[in-house]
Design an enzyme around this catalytic site. Structure first.
Site, mmCIF file in Angstrom:
data_model
loop_
_atom_site.group_PDB
_atom_site.id
_atom_site.type_symbol
_atom_site.label_atom_id
_atom_site.label_comp_id
_atom_site.label_asym_id
_atom_site.label_seq_id
_atom_site.Cartn_x
_atom_site.Cartn_y
_atom_site.Cartn_z
ATOM 1 N N HIS A 226 -5.487 23.813 -9.797
ATOM 2 C CA HIS A 226 -4.054 24.133 -9.744
ATOM 3 C C HIS A 226 -3.516 24.076 -8.317
ATOM 4 O O HIS A 226 -2.304 24.003 -8.125
ATOM 5 C CB HIS A 226 -3.736 25.449 -10.463
ATOM 6 C CG HIS A 226 -4.082 26.718 -9.757
ATOM 7 N ND1 HIS A 226 -5.259 27.409 -9.961
ATOM 8 C CD2 HIS A 226 -3.386 27.439 -8.847
ATOM 9 C CE1 HIS A 226 -5.261 28.502 -9.218
ATOM 10 N NE2 HIS A 226 -4.138 28.551 -8.535
ATOM 11 N N ASP B 66 -11.475 25.164 -12.916
ATOM 12 C CA ASP B 66 -10.279 25.057 -12.073
ATOM 13 C C ASP B 66 -10.658 24.638 -10.640
ATOM 14 O O ASP B 66 -10.626 25.443 -9.710
ATOM 15 C CB ASP B 66 -9.546 26.402 -12.068
ATOM 16 C CG ASP B 66 -8.125 26.290 -11.539
ATOM 17 O OD1 ASP B 66 -7.805 25.277 -10.882
ATOM 18 O OD2 ASP B 66 -7.334 27.221 -11.768
ATOM 19 N N SER C 138 -6.156 31.418 -4.114
ATOM 20 C CA SER C 138 -6.598 30.390 -5.047
ATOM 21 C C SER C 138 -7.375 29.309 -4.307
ATOM 22 O O SER C 138 -6.902 28.785 -3.304
ATOM 23 C CB SER C 138 -5.394 29.751 -5.740
ATOM 24 O OG SER C 138 -4.896 30.619 -6.710
#
Ligand code: ARG
Length: 759
Positions: free
Chosen positions: A86, A222, A675
């Site tokens: 992402h 991810d 992230s």
């Protein structure tokens, strides 16, 4: 003695809920002073110098801020960088077309020449940091307002940063910590050539989609990979074919030993923002006003976007990042509201404030310093309260809802200067004395106007690169109408009444359709034609221009109107933060996240999300198959992955049970911006890549939930399995430094791979 302690610890840790979560996003330069002993007790085998050192290669040299919005880690001696899917999403989207749809199918560079450059994407690596509180505070006085304090901090901060980076390409930045109580200077090296190396298909990298987002148990791969390039001499450079892969001071070795409940974990990264000192008033405002309004507006925005994205593949790709970002924080606000309530955060804050008041009132000197703290906060929230909802409509629905509002405003800033320059020529020429001077006036103006038109064209190119007209005008119609209906007329731009109500009989769709017919802001060709010969009269009548100018004007005016409330809140939080630290001198307080590099440590650990429910600390490929739903694009399992699953073809990446691990959880303290952060074991080896938090602790940015809060990471073995077995890009695994110590032998400090050993 040591052994007994160790056994005791293991016993405590295996009980799931007994795992003490470790609140704190710590500053790297303070680790040895604040955290090191505790980290060692939990299983860290490295020295503080191996984590953060100014003079020698250390862990921090392998951690990068990716574009200021995510974190990445360097995992090879040739600048290979790992981050989340992402985080790479927009880069992947930019390179995707309907024919080469890397979002759907994944992308893998099979050699360096196939790696894809990304305009504007940069990474920063910390060189050093320094406490400059005394220098910044030296020019502040108690009499100064918060605004004055901030401008002093800005001025001195800029000078310190300038002095520290003079004659180099480095970036210097002074940041405020503990709500204006401390200041630190950060010096970063920045690299501007960052190329896409690989990404799994979204059916792996975004498996579970928005349904699983912010939740455990999770089965998402991810991750995506990039490579950092430098000029041939190793210095930072813009993209150029001759550039070479970065030779990093340190890269993380990768352990395929796997994780166990209770294992030590630390996470380095760039958390964006937290609100751990938020007062009870702030919690109430979020629950009652800010969050639900944001969610309501985004519900409509997402539904509107879906109509167009589902109808057409090119539109789906074009708007994919915009949609994903909107959806991510749409669900965030739903979860935060729910968990602020479930976790009783208002009451917890109130209890802290009550204790604080008693402590202040017990002493005259404290009363003099901190007496007004809570009143300031109460006043600040009371005066902002009435405009929170309308402020959300203005910003979320009016300004950032459609794509055009901000674009029109940016263009207006440029075109405003253009017309001003053009219109000023005559007067300036009149004032000029000689013909020569008159000519100079004209040619200076022409140069300036040309430059401005160039800027307008560049802005236009960029904007329309990610623009879909039908979606945009539908967003204008739907979101502006919602804003119109749900607020009172003095909270809206007068444009709604004067133009849409009068001229279009309140029909927002008719207004929006009219834009399609004639507006330069929704049609690139029309805008480019206009820029070839700008006509001020036509321009000033552009309805979108009028509307956007009014909305942005209202936005800035509301900031001014709230200036006093802002002063009260800023001062209130500065005092509250300082006071709480003084009240609890033995408690270690970490500063709120502010996009500076931090380290958080803790342990791998299962938890009880609610009474009678137990969540294990890891997931496997079995769960991917259990969730499979070929009719729901969030849960499609790619055929190749199924085949590998059927054949149990996991290579060296399976766990000791022969299972393929996918994700795991630990109690590290992270937030957005983290992230892509590396999850690192006690030996300094990479074991996972952090990508999310868990639903039960969605209030965590405001109050850290010791029993519940978890970081969700993709297990590095799943990452390697996907690269190697699924994508056939084993050459990337080959360039990493793989560590497999076998379960019996644990590496000691001396055996930690050093620069020499790993390169
Ligand atoms: N919630 C994650 C974060 O903010 C992003 C997860 C992306 N995945 C998704 N399905 N939207 O870091």
């Amino acid at each position: 003695m040591k052994k007994i302690l160790a056994i005791f610890l293991v016993g405590a840790l295996s009980l799931g809920t007994k795992v003490k979560a470790d609140e704190g996003m710590w500053l790297l330069s303070l680790i040895s002073q604040l955290n090191y002993a505790d980290m060692q007790a939990k299983g860290l085998k490295l020295t503080p110098e191996q984590l953060y050192s100014i003079n020698n290669a250390s862990m921090k040299d392998a951690i990068v801020s990716l574009g200021g919005f995510c974190t990445g880690e360097i995992i090879s001696g040739e600048g290979l960088m790992l981050t989340n899917h992402h985080c790479g999403f927009d880069a992947i989207r930019t390179h995707s077309t309907v024919e080469n749809d890397y979002l759907t199918d994944g992308f893998w560079a099979m050699n360096r020449a196939e790696e894809k450059s990304n305009d504007g994407l940069y990474v920063r690596i910390l060189l050093r940091m320094e406490d400059v509180t005394d220098k910044v505070m030296a020019e502040m006085t108690d009499e100064m307002s918060e605004t004055e304090r901030a401008s002093v901090a800005k001025k001195i901060g800029a000078a310190l940063a300038e002095e520290a980076t003079k004659g180099t390409k480095n970036k210097g930045l002074v940041k405020n910590f503990f709500h204006g109580n401390e200041y630190y200077l950060f010096i970063y090296e920045q690299f501007d050539d960052v190329r896409l190396v690989g990404a799994p298909p979204s059916s792996v990298g975004k498996y579970g989609g928005d349904t699983d987002n912010w939740m455990w148990p999770r089965h998402t791969g991810d991750f995506s990979m990039f490579r950092i390039y430098t000029a041939p001499d190793g210095s930072s450079a813009a993209y150029a074919e001759e550039n070479i892969p970065l030779n990093p001071r340190h890269h993380l070795p990768v352990s395929i030993d796997g994780v166990k409940d209770g294992d030590f974990t630390m996470v380095f990264g760039f958390p964006g923002s937290t609100d751990r000192y938020l007062s009870s008033h702030g919690v109430q405002q979020a629950i009652d006003k800010y969050n639900p309004t944001t969610v309501e507006i985004r519900d409509l925005k997402l539904a509107t976007m879906r109509t167009y994205m589902e109808a057409d593949d090119a539109t789906r790709i074009l708007l994919a990042s915009n949609y994903a970002q909107t959806a991510n924080y749409w669900k965030y606000y739903i979860g935060q509201t729910e968990q602020l309530k479930n976790n009783g955060v208002y009451d917890k804050k109130k209890a802290i404030e009550d204790e604080f008041i008693s402590w202040v009132n017990a002493d005259a000197a404290r009363k003099a310093t901190y007496g007004e703290t809570l009143d300031l906060l109460a006043k600040g929230y009371a005066s902002t309260d009435p405009t929170v909802v309308s402020g959300r409509y203005l910003f979320e629905a009016g300004i950032i809802g459609p794509q055009s509002t901000v674009y029109a405003w940016r263009m207006d800033r440029i075109m405003g200067m253009y017309f001003e320059t053009k219109n000023g020529i005559k007067a300036a020429q009149k004032a000029a004395e000689t013909d020569e001077e008159k000519e100079k006036v004209a040619s200076d103006a022409a140069t300036k106007m040309e430059r401005l038109l160039g800027a307008a064209q560049a802005q236009t190119e960029e904007h329309f690169g990610e623009y879909h007209q039908a979606t945009d005008v539908a967003l204008i119609a739907n979101l502006w109408e919602m804003y119109y209906k749900n607020t009172s007329s003095e909270q809206q731009p007068s444009f709604f009444t004067n133009v849409i109500a009068k001229k279009y009989k309140g029909d927002f769709t008719a207004f929006a359709n009219g834009l399609v017919e004639k507006s330069i802001f929704v049609d690139k060709t029309r805008m480019m034609e206009f820029l070839a010969e700008p006509n001020e009269k036509a321009y000033s009548k552009e309805e979108l221009n009028v509307a956007s100018a009014e909305m942005l004007g209202m936005y800035f005016a509301s900031e001014e109107a709230n200036a006093e409330a802002g002063q009260n809140l800023d001062k209130g939080y500065r005092l509250l933060t300082a006071g709480l630290r003084e009240m609890n001198p033995d408690k270690k307080y970490a500063p709120d996240a502010n996009s500076t590099i931090r380290m958080t440590y803790g342990t791998v650990g299962s938890y009880y999300p609610k009474d009678g429910v137990f969540y294990d600390y890891y997931t496997t490929i079995e769960g991917i198959m259990q969730k499979e739903d070929p009719n729901n694009d969030e849960f499609v399992v790619p055929a190749k992955l199924k085949e590998l699953y059927m054949n149990k073809d996991y290579g060296q990446y399976a766990n000791t049970d022969g299972q393929m691990p996918v994700c795991f959880i630990s109690n590290n303290d992270i937030t957005g911006g983290n992230s892509g952060s590396p999850v690192i074991n006690g030996n300094g080896e990479l074991i996972g890549c952090a990508f999310d938090g868990n639903w039960e602790a969605m209030s965590g940015d405001v109050f850290f939930e010791t029993k519940l809060q978890r970081t969700i990471s993709v297990d590095i073995r799943y990452v390697l399995f996907i690269i190697d077995k699924y994508a056939g890009a084993g050459h990337l695994v080959d360039e990493m430094t793989l560590v497999k110590t076998a379960s019996v032998k644990k590496a000691s400090v001396e055996e930690m791979p050093t620069e020499e050993a790993t390169n």
